[in-house]
Design a protein around this motif. Structure first.
Motif, PDB file in Angstrom:
ATOM      1  N   PRO A 183     -32.674  13.372  13.141  1.00 17.60           N
ATOM      2  CA  PRO A 183     -33.576  14.566  12.629  1.00 17.60           C
ATOM      3  C   PRO A 183     -33.032  15.355  11.604  1.00 17.60           C
ATOM      4  CG  PRO A 183     -34.072  14.871  15.382  1.00 17.60           C
ATOM      5  CD  PRO A 183     -32.603  13.740  15.271  1.00 17.60           C
ATOM      6  N   TYR A 184     -34.175  16.048  10.743  1.00 20.05           N
ATOM      7  CA  TYR A 184     -33.583  16.823  10.104  1.00 20.05           C
ATOM      8  C   TYR A 184     -34.192  17.646   9.307  1.00 20.05           C
ATOM      9  CZ  TYR A 184     -35.582  12.948   6.407  1.00 20.05           C
ATOM     10  OH  TYR A 184     -36.747  12.043   6.434  1.00 20.05           O
ATOM     11  N   PHE A 185     -34.385  18.651   8.962  1.00 18.54           N
ATOM     12  CA  PHE A 185     -35.432  19.554   8.362  1.00 18.54           C
ATOM     13  C   PHE A 185     -34.585  20.290   6.831  1.00 18.54           C
ATOM     14  CE2 PHE A 185     -32.515  21.258  11.503  1.00 18.54           C
ATOM     15  CZ  PHE A 185     -31.903  22.419  11.431  1.00 18.54           C
ATOM     16  N   PHE A 186     -35.971  21.718   6.077  1.00 14.77           N
ATOM     17  CA  PHE A 186     -35.189  21.455   5.201  1.00 14.77           C
ATOM     18  C   PHE A 186     -34.985  23.400   5.388  1.00 14.77           C
ATOM     19  CE2 PHE A 186     -37.376  18.647   2.917  1.00 14.77           C
ATOM     20  CZ  PHE A 186     -36.881  17.966   2.233  1.00 14.77           C
ATOM     21  N   SER A 187     -34.064  24.198   5.248  1.00 15.01           N
ATOM     22  CA  SER A 187     -33.663  25.605   4.863  1.00 15.01           C
ATOM     23  C   SER A 187     -33.671  26.422   6.211  1.00 15.01           C
ATOM     24  CB  SER A 187     -35.065  25.954   4.184  1.00 15.01           C
ATOM     25  OG  SER A 187     -34.878  25.945   2.870  1.00 15.01           O
ATOM     26  N   GLY A 188     -34.391  26.026   7.139  1.00 12.33           N
ATOM     27  CA  GLY A 188     -33.271  26.732   8.235  1.00 12.33           C
ATOM     28  C   GLY A 188     -35.326  26.499   9.554  1.00 12.33           C
ATOM     29  N   LEU A 189     -34.710  26.983  10.640  1.00 14.77           N
ATOM     30  CA  LEU A 189     -36.210  27.192  11.379  1.00 14.77           C
ATOM     31  C   LEU A 189     -35.865  29.423  12.196  1.00 14.77           C
ATOM     32  CD1 LEU A 189     -35.263  23.875  13.390  1.00 14.77           C
ATOM     33  CD2 LEU A 189     -37.054  24.292  11.629  1.00 14.77           C
ATOM     34  N   HIS A 190     -36.469  29.855  12.095  1.00  8.63           N
ATOM     35  CA  HIS A 190     -36.828  30.660  13.179  1.00  8.63           C
ATOM     36  C   HIS A 190     -35.077  31.432  12.668  1.00  8.63           C
ATOM     37  CE1 HIS A 190     -40.645  29.517  14.091  1.00  8.63           C
ATOM     38  NE2 HIS A 190     -39.865  29.150  14.918  1.00  8.63           N
ATOM     39  N   HIS A 191     -35.050  32.533  11.050  1.00 12.00           N
ATOM     40  CA  HIS A 191     -33.843  32.835  11.258  1.00 12.00           C
ATOM     41  C   HIS A 191     -34.464  34.239  12.014  1.00 12.00           C
ATOM     42  CE1 HIS A 191     -31.198  29.905   8.247  1.00 12.00           C
ATOM     43  NE2 HIS A 191     -31.749  29.622   9.272  1.00 12.00           N
ATOM     44  N   ASP A 192     -33.766  35.233  12.146  1.00 12.55           N
ATOM     45  CA  ASP A 192     -34.016  36.146  12.207  1.00 12.55           C
ATOM     46  C   ASP A 192     -32.628  36.980  13.558  1.00 12.55           C
ATOM     47  OD1 ASP A 192     -35.263  38.685  12.549  1.00 12.55           O
ATOM     48  OD2 ASP A 192     -37.085  38.249  12.816  1.00 12.55           O
ATOM     49  N   SER A 193     -32.768  38.052  13.373  1.00 15.92           N
ATOM     50  CA  SER A 193     -31.954  38.977  14.340  1.00 15.92           C
ATOM     51  C   SER A 193     -32.237  39.495  15.978  1.00 15.92           C
ATOM     52  CB  SER A 193     -31.583  40.471  13.864  1.00 15.92           C
ATOM     53  OG  SER A 193     -32.939  41.145  13.791  1.00 15.92           O
ATOM     54  N   ASP A 194     -34.290  38.825  15.754  1.00 18.29           N
ATOM     55  CA  ASP A 194     -34.105  38.741  17.524  1.00 18.29           C
ATOM     56  C   ASP A 194     -35.797  37.542  17.198  1.00 18.29           C
ATOM     57  OD1 ASP A 194     -35.762  40.149  19.609  1.00 18.29           O
ATOM     58  OD2 ASP A 194     -36.140  41.161  19.144  1.00 18.29           O
ATOM     59  N   PRO A 195     -35.015  36.272  16.897  1.00 20.06           N
ATOM     60  CA  PRO A 195     -36.007  35.435  16.622  1.00 20.06           C
ATOM     61  C   PRO A 195     -37.483  35.103  17.631  1.00 20.06           C
ATOM     62  CG  PRO A 195     -33.816  34.391  17.108  1.00 20.06           C
ATOM     63  CD  PRO A 195     -33.061  36.131  17.115  1.00 20.06           C
ATOM     64  N   ALA A 196     -37.232  35.473  19.185  1.00 21.45           N
ATOM     65  CA  ALA A 196     -38.397  35.799  19.458  1.00 21.45           C
ATOM     66  C   ALA A 196     -39.123  36.818  19.311  1.00 21.45           C
ATOM     67  CB  ALA A 196     -38.175  35.709  21.158  1.00 21.45           C
ATOM     68  N   GLY A 197     -38.402  38.092  19.043  1.00 17.45           N
ATOM     69  CA  GLY A 197     -39.409  38.917  18.878  1.00 17.45           C
ATOM     70  C   GLY A 197     -40.060  39.342  19.310  1.00 17.45           C
ATOM     71  N   ASP A 198     -41.330  40.243  19.377  1.00 17.17           N
ATOM     72  CA  ASP A 198     -42.880  40.737  19.937  1.00 17.17           C
ATOM     73  C   ASP A 198     -43.757  39.433  20.727  1.00 17.17           C
ATOM     74  OD1 ASP A 198     -41.535  43.038  19.994  1.00 17.17           O
ATOM     75  OD2 ASP A 198     -42.832  43.379  17.786  1.00 17.17           O
ATOM     76  N   ARG A 199     -43.488  38.164  20.207  1.00 14.02           N
ATOM     77  CA  ARG A 199     -43.909  37.268  20.848  1.00 14.02           C
ATOM     78  C   ARG A 199     -44.429  37.101  22.260  1.00 14.02           C
ATOM     79  NH1 ARG A 199     -42.027  33.026  16.428  1.00 14.02           N
ATOM     80  NH2 ARG A 199     -40.100  34.817  16.982  1.00 14.02           N
ATOM     81  N   PRO A 200     -44.688  37.086  22.762  1.00 10.97           N
ATOM     82  CA  PRO A 200     -45.146  36.562  24.478  1.00 10.97           C
ATOM     83  C   PRO A 200     -44.460  35.056  24.373  1.00 10.97           C
ATOM     84  CG  PRO A 200     -47.046  36.847  24.116  1.00 10.97           C
ATOM     85  CD  PRO A 200     -46.910  36.784  22.922  1.00 10.97           C
ATOM     86  N   SER A 201     -45.094  34.522  23.950  1.00  9.53           N
ATOM     87  CA  SER A 201     -44.742  32.627  24.500  1.00  9.53           C
ATOM     88  C   SER A 201     -44.428  32.083  22.932  1.00  9.53           C
ATOM     89  CB  SER A 201     -45.714  32.183  24.627  1.00  9.53           C
ATOM     90  OG  SER A 201     -45.452  30.944  24.978  1.00  9.53           O
ATOM     91  N   LEU A 202     -43.301  31.670  22.992  1.00 10.00           N
ATOM     92  CA  LEU A 202     -43.559  30.943  21.777  1.00 10.00           C
ATOM     93  C   LEU A 202     -43.414  29.211  21.310  1.00 10.00           C
ATOM     94  CD1 LEU A 202     -39.014  31.289  21.875  1.00 10.00           C
ATOM     95  CD2 LEU A 202     -40.584  32.794  20.385  1.00 10.00           C
ATOM     96  N   ASP A 203     -44.114  28.516  22.857  1.00  7.23           N
ATOM     97  CA  ASP A 203     -45.109  27.803  22.799  1.00  7.23           C
ATOM     98  C   ASP A 203     -46.432  27.707  21.342  1.00  7.23           C
ATOM     99  OD1 ASP A 203     -43.885  26.858  25.270  1.00  7.23           O
ATOM    100  OD2 ASP A 203     -45.220  27.613  26.608  1.00  7.23           O
ATOM    101  N   ASP A 204     -46.330  26.762  20.998  1.00  5.49           N
ATOM    102  CA  ASP A 204     -47.571  26.273  20.188  1.00  5.49           C
ATOM    103  C   ASP A 204     -47.786  24.679  20.203  1.00  5.49           C
ATOM    104  OD1 ASP A 204     -48.603  26.020  17.349  1.00  5.49           O
ATOM    105  OD2 ASP A 204     -47.259  26.522  16.133  1.00  5.49           O
ATOM    106  N   PRO A 205     -48.577  24.630  20.550  1.00  4.38           N
ATOM    107  CA  PRO A 205     -49.272  22.948  20.733  1.00  4.38           C
ATOM    108  C   PRO A 205     -49.466  22.788  19.354  1.00  4.38           C
ATOM    109  CG  PRO A 205     -51.245  25.071  21.257  1.00  4.38           C
ATOM    110  CD  PRO A 205     -50.066  25.472  21.104  1.00  4.38           C
ATOM    111  N   THR A 206     -49.634  23.321  17.965  1.00  8.60           N
ATOM    112  CA  THR A 206     -49.952  22.521  17.006  1.00  8.60           C
ATOM    113  C   THR A 206     -48.681  22.017  16.392  1.00  8.60           C
ATOM    114  OG1 THR A 206     -49.867  24.591  15.051  1.00  8.60           O
ATOM    115  CG2 THR A 206     -51.528  24.369  16.756  1.00  8.60           C
ATOM    116  N   ARG A 207     -46.862  22.597  16.955  1.00 10.33           N
ATOM    117  CA  ARG A 207     -46.570  22.302  16.428  1.00 10.33           C
ATOM    118  C   ARG A 207     -45.229  20.768  17.255  1.00 10.33           C
ATOM    119  NH1 ARG A 207     -43.129  26.545  17.738  1.00 10.33           N
ATOM    120  NH2 ARG A 207     -42.509  25.733  19.606  1.00 10.33           N
ATOM    121  N   PRO A 208     -45.135  20.036  16.251  1.00  5.87           N
ATOM    122  CA  PRO A 208     -45.195  19.090  16.832  1.00  5.87           C
ATOM    123  C   PRO A 208     -43.768  19.018  17.954  1.00  5.87           C
ATOM    124  CG  PRO A 208     -44.616  18.071  14.121  1.00  5.87           C
ATOM    125  CD  PRO A 208     -45.130  19.731  15.047  1.00  5.87           C
TER     126      PRO A 208
END
Length: 920
Positions: free
Chosen positions: A224-249
């Motif tokens: 598998p490959y991707f462009f640029s990156g995925l969720h770059h951050d100093s606090d990637p989860a942030g304030d989101r109560p869930s990282l689940d996303d049914p639209t994401r494959p």
């Protein structure tokens, strides 16, 4: 108000890191593996599968280019001991193709050897192949020669750029492809490009992205490959109560979880608590993996640093520059071992009520203020862990037995409920100051406090308890490390059904002194190569071509890769008196007139004051820089981006510097410049002000110039954000692309300078803040003379022809005769020897006290540039580059400073005792 260019820089760095704006957040998808690779690496919405097994990816950012290859194994083992099962790396283009067509994949550059070592360490690799990298690396990883290729526009659909990037990929990608997990290697994911303004995940907004994708796949990329990156951050989860996303494959993954930062050194207990909490949020809220950037920072050896760094890239990382383990290391270790112990839950779970992650394999309940509770988890056939009150560090399967390592504060309660064939069973106990075990057939519970948990290590199927770190281990021997000078603490090894205290050998000796004074020193002035060095035929041709050029060439145009260059020319004064040489330059410079240094000046001002006698004069200028910009977020031509040395048209004018700052700017927004400058001057505008509300926009910036007192004027622009087209009295006279780049415009057309003289600048802004960043200066020039005949040669200058040093009978106390005649301020070389133990657990640093700017070599290895820009004393010396005695220390100081105050210091806080243990 902060200067606009600073805001722009910060904004683009954040764009480089923060998903490049909203566009990157839209698509965090991953291209699936090719059919041939799917049995080896695959994913679904809930998690990753490697070799068909649910696998939580705990990845460590490390750059093989920042670690000598002799230390690769040591650094990887330290990461593996902390529970990391993966590393993430950049493949810097200029590290592998420093000169056009000359590829280097040997020694410290041996990517294939590094990836194979990762595999032997039973770890995986995420490879970021570029062709852009960022990473606080010189020129963002672009080879220096690339900026001199006609027509190159980086990171855009551009045939010349794709030609050169494609040629690099032709050499790079087959190495990566051969090491893919489906070919028996370590590579499980590949990142194309890096932190691009337009395309992240699987988004491909133009044909440049299509080119990269097609090229990588055609050269064998199947994982598998991707462009640029995925969720770059100093606090990637942030304030989101869930990282689940049914639209994401695909699973949720952070490929850059920033910890501490590149302007720091070391980490604190507070940092450990901060990043532990942020990590647990990822695990608790459905994240399926993360990569700490950086887990080990390393060093910028040679001239690889960008303008924000010097030799150290410590980053405050878990594993320090010298291999020491920081508080964040142990915090990362606790989370990593837990996530990997229960990866069959975490990689196949959904969010449940009450903070649960629910999976067919069991449940984990998370709460911010309580340890995670594991429920309904099968340990072995017939044995299920129904619940656990208290933290679990790790599970270790040891034959038919499972050891559960639990920990908590002294006095806190540990309670575990089990279901067995014969019925339920409970273990209820209290944490003590010393570890102890309890349990029943098939299950051993090891109970300890947090400090002992940090001293607990998983080595294969064994558990080692006691040391601050466990290195190599065989069936009969074990190497550990502990605090320098600390008493030797006992070590226990837990195997299936047994625990043994191993027998300690003597710890390595603590050095008798913490500071070593080297000597005696030899010194010599750095001689300009333009007068004293015989030129090769190619150099002579280049010099002849340069002599007919109207301007000096920027540093690097001759192929030299150092941070230094010498320029020379002749100037002619028709009469004696003060003159000013107008020439653009970057960073630092020292000028010599007829062999003698002139008064100090700031080359960034573009004005060199000269006092000339009538007639011809020799002018030499030594220039130096502290690293090139990493070009974060930069798209387009790089030929003028962050130029170094001297560049642009050089004019000699009579008298003192003639410039003054232009005042009274006004601004009018526009849609394009087709109609030319407007008659309406617009609203008042202050230099440095954002004119576009942090959005894309265009506008006219205008000012009336003072009535010129001479037929020629020169305008010096320090920076316009982003592109600028310059008009004088409605006539287009200059076009410049790029921001934070100086440029000058000289106008000597009589009709153009018809009074009054109106300067109009059309500014195109494409992202974030925009406008005129810095003041614009104007000067009326009387009879300016174009200075030509420039010669340039990159490098430090001629190095002294030193003979091999003999062992000194006594240390020198006076400056050597060779240096005593040097003119202060002249770049100079220094050499001496010193003795220091090459024990890898000792961290030695060269402390450049009394020096200015420059480079240091030990035994021929370039440690990097000084002064450091982070709070660390001295340049790190890798142990593998040291000998017990007669280590050669060479210093090149660009400012001509005296090296006799330089010492070699032991960084005691980072150094350790090594102890060899024997099995009883």
């Amino acid at each position: 108000m902060c200067p606009l260019w600073t805001n722009k820089y910060i904004a683009l760095v954040l764009a480089c890191f923060l998903f490049a704006g909203a566009k990157a957040q839209v698509n965090d998808h991953i291209f699936p593996a090719a059919p041939a690779a799917r049995p080896y690496i695959d994913f679904d919405k809930k998690g990753f599968l490697i070799h068909g097994r649910r696998t939580f990816i705990v990845s460590a950012g490390i750059e093989y280019a920042r670690v000598p290859h002799q230390l690769w194994s040591d650094r990887l083992l330290r990461l593996r001991r902390a529970g990391f099962n993966c590393v993430e790396i950049y493949t810097f283009w200029n590290w592998h193709e420093p000169h056009e067509g000359q590829f280097d994949f040997k020694g410290d550059h041996d990517l294939d050897a590094f990836l194979k070592l990762v595999h032997r360490m039973d770890m995986y690799a995420i490879v970021r192949v570029g062709p852009y990298y960022c990473a606080e690396w010189d020129n963002g990883g672009y080879p220096l020669w690339l900026r001199f290729k006609p027509g190159v526009r980086v990171r855009e659909p551009n045939a010349p750029f794709e030609k050169y990037a494609g040629r690099f990929f032709d050499r790079l990608i087959p190495i990566v492809a051969a090491n893919q997990v489906n070919h028996g290697g370590s590579v499980i994911l590949v990142q194309l490009e890096n932190e691009h303004n337009l395309g992240w995940g699987t988004a491909m907004p133009n044909t440049y992205f299509t080119f990269l994708k097609d090229k990588a796949v055609s050269l064998g990329i199947q994982v598998p490959y991707f462009f640029s990156g995925l969720h770059h951050d100093s606090d990637p989860a942030g304030d989101r109560p869930s990282l689940d996303d049914p639209t994401r494959p695909n699973p949720w993954m952070s490929t850059e979880f920033w910890c501490v930062w590149y302007n720091g050194y070391g980490s604190t207990e507070k940092d450990a608590r901060t990043y532990a909490y942020r990590t647990w949020k990822i695990i608790a809220r459905g994240g399926n993996g993360y990569n700490y950037y950086m887990a080990h920072g390393g060093s910028n050896f040679g001239y690889t640093n960008n303008d924000e760094d010097a030799a150290s890239y410590d980053y405050g990382a878990a594993v320090g520059q010298g291999g020491d383990l920081r508080p964040v290391y142990y915090a990362m270790k606790r989370a990593a071992l837990f996530a990997r112990s229960f990866q069959d839950i975490l990689e196949n779970s959904t969010a449940g009520a009450g903070g649960y992650r629910v999976s067919p394999a069991g449940r984990i309940r998370f709460a911010d203020t309580l340890p995670p509770t594991v429920e309904a988890y099968t340990l072995n056939p017939g044995i299920r862990l129904d619940s656990c009150e208290g933290r679990i560090l790790t599970l270790v399967h040891q034959g038919k037995e499972v050891t559960i390592v639990t920990y908590g504060d002294p006095g806190s309660r540990i309670r575990l409920d089990f279901s067995l064939p014969q019925g339920p069973l409970r273990i209820d106990t209290t944490v003590s100051t010393e570890p102890f075990t309890c349990g029943f057939p098939g299950v051993r519970v090891l109970v300890m406090n947090g400090d002992w948990a940090d001293r607990t290590w998983v080595v294969g199927h064994d558990l080692v308890v006691g040391p601050r770190y466990v290195g190599r281990m065989t069936a009969d021997s074990l190497e550990t490390e502990d605090t320098l000078g600390a008493p030797v603490a006992p070590v226990w090894v837990y195997t299936e059904g047994a625990v043994r205290a191993w027998k300690a050998g003597a710890p390595t000796a603590t050095p008798a002194v913490a500071h070593i004074t080297p000597g005696p020193w030899e010194g010599a002035d750095a001689r300009s190569p333009l007068k004293t060095a015989p030129m090769s035929k190619a150099s002579a041709v280049a010099a002849a071509q340069m002599a007919s050029a109207p301007a000096p060439e920027q540093m690097g145009s001759d192929g030299d890769l150092t941070a230094d260059a010498w320029y020379s020319t002749k100037v002619f004064a028709p009469s004696a008196g003060p003159y000013t040489l107008l020439v653009q330059g970057a960073d630092r410079a020292t000028a010599f007139l007829d062999g003698k240094p002139i008064d100090s000046f700031n080359i960034k001002d573009g004005q060199i004051p000269l006092v000339l006698g009538k007639g011809p004069h020799d002018l030499e200028i030594f220039t130096a820089h502290d690293g090139r910009d990493k070009l974060a977020g930069f798209l387009g031509p790089i030929d003028k981006a962050d130029r170094k040395g001297l560049f642009g048209q050089a004019l000699l004018v009579k008298g003192p510097p003639p410039f003054h700052e232009l005042q009274g700017w006004r601004m009018v927004k526009a849609t394009d410049m087709k109609q030319g400058p407007p008659k309406d001057m617009g609203e008042p505008y202050t230099i440095g002000q954002d004119a576009f509300d942090k959005k894309q926009g265009f506008g006219w910036f205008q000012v009336d110039l003072p009535d010129p007192a001479a037929p020629t004027i020169r305008l010096d622009f320090a920076s316009v954000d982003e592109n600028a087209t310059v008009f004088i009295n409605g006539r287009r006279v200059y076009r410049h692309e790029g921001w934070n780049e100086p440029f000058s415009v000289t106008i000597d057309h009589a009709d153009t300078l018809a009074r009054p003289v109106r300067l109009s600048v059309f500014v195109e802004n494409y992202s974030n803040e925009g406008g005129i960043d810095k003041p614009v200066r104007e000067g009326a020039l009387s009879a300016p003379v174009l200075v030509t005949g420039w010669r340039m040669q990159g490098g430090t200058g001629l190095r002294p022809q030193w003979r091999p040093k003999a062992r000194p009978a006594a240390r020198a106390t006076t400056r050597p005769t060779a240096q005593a005649t040097a003119v202060p301020g002249t770049p100079c070389w220094w050499r001496t020897t010193f003795d220091a133990s090459p024990d890898p657990a000792l961290v030695w640093r060269i402390i450049p006290k009394g020096l200015g700017h420059g480079s240091i070599w030990v035994n021929g290895h370039h440690l990097g540039r000084y002064p450091e820009k982070i709070p660390v004393e001295g340049l790190f010396v890798p142990s593998c580059w040291l000998r017990n005695t007669q280590n050669e220390l060479v210093v090149f100081d660009e400012d001509g400073r005296d090296a006799r105050q330089v010492t070699i210091g032991l960084e005691a806080a980072a150094s350790r005792n090594r102890i060899l243990w024997q099995k009883p």
